[in-house]
Design a protein around this motif. Sequence first.
Motif, PDB file in Angstrom:
ATOM      1  N   HIS A   1       4.101  22.687 -33.276  1.00 42.91           N
ATOM      2  CA  HIS A   1       3.412  22.789 -34.565  1.00 42.91           C
ATOM      3  C   HIS A   1       3.443  21.420 -35.216  1.00 42.91           C
ATOM      4  CE1 HIS A   1       7.292  22.612 -36.652  1.00 42.91           C
ATOM      5  NE2 HIS A   1       7.734  23.498 -35.772  1.00 42.91           N
TER       6      HIS A   1
ATOM      7  N   ARG B   1      -0.215  27.116 -36.649  1.00 42.69           N
ATOM      8  CA  ARG B   1       1.067  27.641 -37.121  1.00 42.69           C
ATOM      9  C   ARG B   1       1.454  27.003 -38.445  1.00 42.69           C
ATOM     10  NH1 ARG B   1       2.886  26.762 -31.332  1.00 42.69           N
ATOM     11  NH2 ARG B   1       2.381  28.739 -30.291  1.00 42.69           N
TER      12      ARG B   1
ATOM     13  N   PRO C   1       6.467  26.454 -39.942  1.00 39.65           N
ATOM     14  CA  PRO C   1       5.806  27.345 -38.973  1.00 39.65           C
ATOM     15  C   PRO C   1       6.015  28.824 -39.285  1.00 39.65           C
ATOM     16  CG  PRO C   1       7.769  26.359 -38.014  1.00 39.65           C
ATOM     17  CD  PRO C   1       7.556  25.674 -39.329  1.00 39.65           C
TER      18      PRO C   1
END
Length: 726
Positions: free
Chosen positions: A89, A295, A95
């Motif tokens: 991410h 994310r 995330p």
Amino acid sequence: MKAQPGANGGRIAAAQPEGRGLAPGLWSSLALTAGLGLAGLLASALQAQDNPEASAPDEAAETADQITISHGITTFNGDPLALAADFPHLPYVNPDAPKGGEISLPAVLAGFDSMNPYSVQGRAAQGSSSMLETILTGTADEIGVSYCFMCTTLEYPADRSWVIFNLREDIRFSDGTPLTADDVIFSYEILRDKGLSDFRQVLGQLFTGAEALGPYRVKFSFAEGVPTRDLPEMAGGLPVLSKAHYLANDLDLAESSMTPFLGSGPYVPQPVSGATSIRYLRNPDYWAQDLPFGRGMNNYDVIRYEYFAEANTAFEAFKGGIYTFRQENVARQWAQNYTFPAVQNGLIRLEELELGTKANGQSWVFNLRRPAWQDARVREAVGLMFNFEWSNRALFYGAYNRIDSFWENSWLAAEGPPGPQERALLQPLVDDGLLPATILTDPPFHQPVSSADRQIDRTNRIRAAALLDEAGWQVRPQPPGPRMALGFALTAALGLGLIGGGLVMGPRFEGRRQLSTLALLLLSGGFFLWARAEVPGAEDGFRRNAQGELLRLEFLDDNPSFERIIAPYVENLRSLGIDAWLNSIDSAQYEVRTRNPDYDFDVTGSFTPTSYVPSSELKQYFGSETADISVFNIAGLKSPAVDRMIEITLAAASREEMTIATHALDRVLRAERFRVPMWFSRKARVAYYDMYEHPARLPPYGTGELSWWWINAEKAAAFRVRRALQ
């Protein structure tokens, strides 16, 4: 231009200070610049260079023909990528950020009448380009880097004469239909044929075509003899829309329409019944939500924009809970007016977020299409009369810094006399008579420093007066004119008529004495006008040229917040002998008067934005070819010296060459004096209802309130219980 951080952008407008922000339609148009200057607006490649875990584009994937296959691309061959192909991410997001809730923001405009952000017709709604995504994307902590977003890999040769994108096969438009190479090619062709005129011109010069090599494989080819350094990123920065939806709805990119384009983005616009509000709902089936770039991103269920015709009304609406997030652009308001109960009792939180971005180029721009402003001495004289230091103390609470460079607040700003490498670039322009020799030895043109103690700086006023005198604009007697002669004729005729009337009435007429007095006054006035008309010599303090034409300057503006700033500037100019005034109009009139074909203004507030990796957007903002058709080159700048320096900058083959060329270009642009730069802030002032949260570490090149912030559900529930929001 590169897509803004993440799929949606989600940047605050880079601290647009003191009342002026880009209109939603213009932000959308800037988005369409889509790929022109792709590498520029997002973050520091120096961080990637210093990162021991940074990865270079996959050299192992290069063949004997030097074809690079990679998950990303840097502007300059050999620069590393900070993110590996398998990164989990973005480093600055949470995330595990929860999904849900709504964020609402103001749009201070007189409504909208279009969902097409890529046309000069109509006023596009805020966010109307947010549902369209691009093949490549950038991050908010790197500069000159683009990563595969809608592709798995890209391929390109060492000379970057073409690029191939291998598209993901799981991309879906928001209606569930697949996105394929056919949609990519259609989007390119429709932008090439129907996009903004200056965009079409630049795109046509650089691209030779696009072709599908398979359902999910597309190739862009570039013209010979043009700098190709940025073209793969430019191709990857074009927005992709659904071909089937476009054709089925008989849409036209050049026309205003309330039917939004179908895209693949995380939010979907909702039908509107009026032009005062628009909502975008998060697509629960968004294709990228569980991928690395998704994310921790796009966390709200709803993004809403509320429209207000006037800034004070928008502020009062925020106090009343009609919307929930606000960037404050007026320093006085930030200093004085955030003392209302919702702030004092903790319902609303105030933050100043540090920004590492360049200044946004906010300036008053001259219309160089008009003869009066084609003399640089006149433009410099006008600039000398703006007292930033006094304004900053008296109006802005010391909140701002002055803009000088087109790359202010970055390492690309020119400073001091040019070094040997810059002089080598500038010397041919001097030899050809395009630049004065002083540019080889002097520091770049700087805005004057004024006294903060008084509104008019006397030293600058003396200098400005000398420049205008030298340019032929002097305080001269008023020329005789037909209006004076006509005034004489009318008043004299009226006076004689009254005398005649008195004679007809006879000596017993009670009002004869008053009538005679009035007649004598009118006759006297008539002879005074006759004297002025026939014997020039009366001075009114204003400047005229040898032909007797008055030096007049209209400030055209559509933002009431600027009136208190422009009014003292107008007073300063009038004291110099310039017949200056402010004309405040509505946003619809403003768009007509400042765009092709009208360009009906003297000076207006605008932006001259630049990128950290200067690219083809330079031609749109400063190039001669687009000067009479562009919505970006609002000044109408046509400078052979600037044009040649743009080409040199675009051809730079290394970061060092680009930096040197940009310094030289900055000097040339500043020497043109076609703008009076305003000011910038190194902080974004935000106020929001205290239910929003963000990561502790924000990236240097974006605040991300629409992208990587989220809602604390418990706090939001408490707001509902207290009925603090409407």
